[in-house]
Design a protein around this motif. Structure first.
Motif, PDB file in Angstrom:
ATOM      1  N   ALA A 114      -3.961   6.193  -6.851  1.00  0.00           N
ATOM      2  CA  ALA A 114      -5.395   5.866  -6.001  1.00  0.00           C
ATOM      3  C   ALA A 114      -6.504   5.436  -6.452  1.00  0.00           C
ATOM      4  O   ALA A 114      -7.495   4.348  -6.311  1.00  0.00           O
ATOM      5  CB  ALA A 114      -5.755   7.508  -6.793  1.00  0.00           C
ATOM      6  N   THR A 115      -6.394   4.847  -8.168  1.00  0.00           N
ATOM      7  CA  THR A 115      -7.035   4.020  -8.246  1.00  0.00           C
ATOM      8  C   THR A 115      -6.535   2.213  -7.774  1.00  0.00           C
ATOM      9  O   THR A 115      -7.501   1.776  -7.606  1.00  0.00           O
ATOM     10  CB  THR A 115      -7.073   3.098 -10.064  1.00  0.00           C
ATOM     11  OG1 THR A 115      -5.249   2.689 -10.395  1.00  0.00           O
ATOM     12  CG2 THR A 115      -7.137   4.644 -10.814  1.00  0.00           C
ATOM     13  N   HIS A 116      -5.285   2.323  -7.085  1.00  0.00           N
ATOM     14  CA  HIS A 116      -5.209   0.963  -6.105  1.00  0.00           C
ATOM     15  C   HIS A 116      -6.425   1.105  -4.453  1.00  0.00           C
ATOM     16  O   HIS A 116      -6.300   0.009  -4.473  1.00  0.00           O
ATOM     17  CB  HIS A 116      -3.859   1.046  -6.089  1.00  0.00           C
ATOM     18  CG  HIS A 116      -3.240   0.613  -7.208  1.00  0.00           C
ATOM     19  ND1 HIS A 116      -2.046   0.499  -7.131  1.00  0.00           N
ATOM     20  CD2 HIS A 116      -3.965   0.033  -8.379  1.00  0.00           C
ATOM     21  CE1 HIS A 116      -1.459   0.908  -8.249  1.00  0.00           C
ATOM     22  NE2 HIS A 116      -2.608   0.609  -9.289  1.00  0.00           N
ATOM     23  N   HIS A 117      -6.840   2.062  -4.294  1.00  0.00           N
ATOM     24  CA  HIS A 117      -7.452   2.303  -3.036  1.00  0.00           C
ATOM     25  C   HIS A 117      -9.200   2.440  -3.059  1.00  0.00           C
ATOM     26  O   HIS A 117      -9.801   2.818  -2.710  1.00  0.00           O
ATOM     27  CB  HIS A 117      -6.943   3.587  -2.064  1.00  0.00           C
ATOM     28  CG  HIS A 117      -5.290   2.901  -1.947  1.00  0.00           C
ATOM     29  ND1 HIS A 117      -4.923   2.603  -0.924  1.00  0.00           N
ATOM     30  CD2 HIS A 117      -3.998   3.606  -2.326  1.00  0.00           C
ATOM     31  CE1 HIS A 117      -3.122   2.358  -0.718  1.00  0.00           C
ATOM     32  NE2 HIS A 117      -2.578   3.223  -1.631  1.00  0.00           N
ATOM     33  N   GLY A 118      -9.103   3.061  -4.742  1.00  0.00           N
ATOM     34  CA  GLY A 118     -10.279   3.655  -4.517  1.00  0.00           C
ATOM     35  C   GLY A 118     -10.928   3.027  -6.171  1.00  0.00           C
ATOM     36  O   GLY A 118      -9.671   2.775  -6.955  1.00  0.00           O
ATOM     37  N   LEU A 119     -12.235   3.435  -5.648  1.00  0.00           N
ATOM     38  CA  LEU A 119     -13.546   2.557  -7.395  1.00  0.00           C
ATOM     39  C   LEU A 119     -13.041   3.450  -8.693  1.00  0.00           C
ATOM     40  O   LEU A 119     -12.344   4.543  -8.293  1.00  0.00           O
ATOM     41  CB  LEU A 119     -14.338   2.482  -7.082  1.00  0.00           C
ATOM     42  CG  LEU A 119     -15.027   2.034  -6.216  1.00  0.00           C
ATOM     43  CD1 LEU A 119     -16.527   2.433  -5.984  1.00  0.00           C
ATOM     44  CD2 LEU A 119     -14.923   0.124  -6.119  1.00  0.00           C
ATOM     45  N   ASP A 163      -2.254  -3.736  -8.183  1.00  0.00           N
ATOM     46  CA  ASP A 163      -1.888  -3.492  -7.846  1.00  0.00           C
ATOM     47  C   ASP A 163      -0.451  -3.873  -7.052  1.00  0.00           C
ATOM     48  O   ASP A 163       0.288  -2.460  -6.721  1.00  0.00           O
ATOM     49  CB  ASP A 163      -2.498  -3.856  -6.398  1.00  0.00           C
ATOM     50  CG  ASP A 163      -3.942  -3.426  -6.067  1.00  0.00           C
ATOM     51  OD1 ASP A 163      -4.145  -2.676  -7.006  1.00  0.00           O
ATOM     52  OD2 ASP A 163      -4.558  -2.951  -5.424  1.00  0.00           O
ATOM     53  N   ASP A 164       0.402  -4.513  -7.788  1.00  0.00           N
ATOM     54  CA  ASP A 164       1.394  -4.948  -7.428  1.00  0.00           C
ATOM     55  C   ASP A 164       2.576  -4.619  -8.609  1.00  0.00           C
ATOM     56  O   ASP A 164       3.145  -5.304  -8.736  1.00  0.00           O
ATOM     57  CB  ASP A 164       1.612  -6.889  -7.612  1.00  0.00           C
ATOM     58  CG  ASP A 164       0.987  -6.266  -5.755  1.00  0.00           C
ATOM     59  OD1 ASP A 164       0.973  -6.262  -5.491  1.00  0.00           O
ATOM     60  OD2 ASP A 164       0.248  -7.932  -6.190  1.00  0.00           O
ATOM     61  N   ALA A 165       1.716  -3.813  -9.475  1.00  0.00           N
ATOM     62  CA  ALA A 165       2.633  -3.653 -10.837  1.00  0.00           C
ATOM     63  C   ALA A 165       3.909  -2.516 -10.429  1.00  0.00           C
ATOM     64  O   ALA A 165       4.381  -2.932 -11.482  1.00  0.00           O
ATOM     65  CB  ALA A 165       1.674  -3.523 -11.890  1.00  0.00           C
ATOM     66  N   GLY A 166       3.447  -1.756  -9.451  1.00  0.00           N
ATOM     67  CA  GLY A 166       5.422  -0.659  -9.410  1.00  0.00           C
ATOM     68  C   GLY A 166       4.654   0.243 -10.608  1.00  0.00           C
ATOM     69  O   GLY A 166       3.796   0.524 -10.899  1.00  0.00           O
TER      70      GLY A 166
END
Length: 275
Positions: A222-227, A166-169
């Motif tokens: 979207a993958t950072h907020h969902g499956l 998530d923090d990769a930018g």
């Protein structure tokens, strides 16, 4: 948020595929892929400079692997779109695009709600029905093969993008798109096709850059907020917009089963959103 981003990804992918098919019919699918992916990579790199991020070496590795899959997928997608009906090639590619990350997501711990899983259940017949080939045109049969190969490439793209932290930018995403250019070059060379862009027509594919960058960027967030198993399925409904654009602008007929598939796609999105 995840559903909205997934739908944005699907829309951008669908429009990009439609334009890619148009440009590939006018010039070379391989050259169009080079120009489009390079344009996306440059835009993503500029965005990565602006948007802060702290990618690890693992994030960058996943970005590179995603690019290898994505480049392979886009090359065969555009080749198929150049020789067969858009309403055949793009939907078939979506089956592998959805199936591979769903299997990976579920096997690595994704546990969607019952309602969301019903949405996944509806999504696969939607893709299959939209993909249904209704004639024996040899070019369309060849498009089936290209669609399958494209689906494998895009399935790997989605799977590896889903592993980025998530923090990769956006640096891993930019690296993915730049690496995809290398993948196209390797694939084209192995098959004996010219890939160096030539002629003015192929440079029209530069307009696909913002679409490609938007599609992959929206999917990544979207993958950072969902499956992964859910996001990948919604994003894989991109053929709906490709089929509709081909119907409206190219007069490609939407057959009865494809219409049913579009309805199933709408139900799938509604179920996942409700879950």
């Amino acid at each position: 948020m995840a559903i909205a981003l997934s739908l944005l990804s699907a829309l951008a992918y669908g429009v990009s595929d439609f334009l890619g098919g148009i440009f590939a019919k006018r010039s070379s699918a391989w050259q169009v892929a080079i120009v489009g992916q390079t344009s996306s990579g440059i835009l993503s790199l500029l965005a990565a400079v602006i948007i802060a991020g702290s990618p690890t070496s693992t994030d960058l590795m996943y970005g590179s692997l995603a690019g290898l899959g994505g480049g392979f997928g886009v090359a065969f997608l555009y080749r198929g779109l150049a020789t067969a009906r858009m309403g055949v090639v793009a939907p078939i590619s979506a089956i592998g695009t959805a199936l591979i990350p769903v299997v990976v997501g579920l096997s690595t711990g994704d546990r969607p709600s019952v309602m969301a899983m019903l949405g996944v259940v509806f999504a696969f017949p939607a893709i299959v029905l939209i993909s249904r080939v209704v004639d024996d045109n040899p070019a369309h049969k060849g498009g089936v093969i290209d669609g399958i190969l494209a689906g494998v490439g895009f399935g790997l793209l989605f799977t590896f993008l889903g592993q980025i932290g998530d923090d990769a930018g956006l640096y891993p995403l930019a690296l993915s798109q730049i690496t995809s250019v290398l993948s196209v070059i390797i694939t084209a060379t192995a098959l004996g096709h010219a890939w160096v862009p030539r002629g003015r027509k192929v440079w029209g594919a530069l307009v696909m850059g913002p679409l490609g960058a938007t599609a992959q960027g929206a999917f990544l967030y979207a993958t950072h907020h969902g499956l992964l198993s859910i996001v990948s399925v919604i994003s894989s409904l991109y053929p709906a917009s490709t089929v509709l654009l081909a119907s409206v602008l190219l007069r490609e007929k939407i057959h009865g089963w494809q219409g049913v598939g579009l309805v199933f796609a709408a139900v799938a999105v509604a179920l996942v959103a409700a879950g």
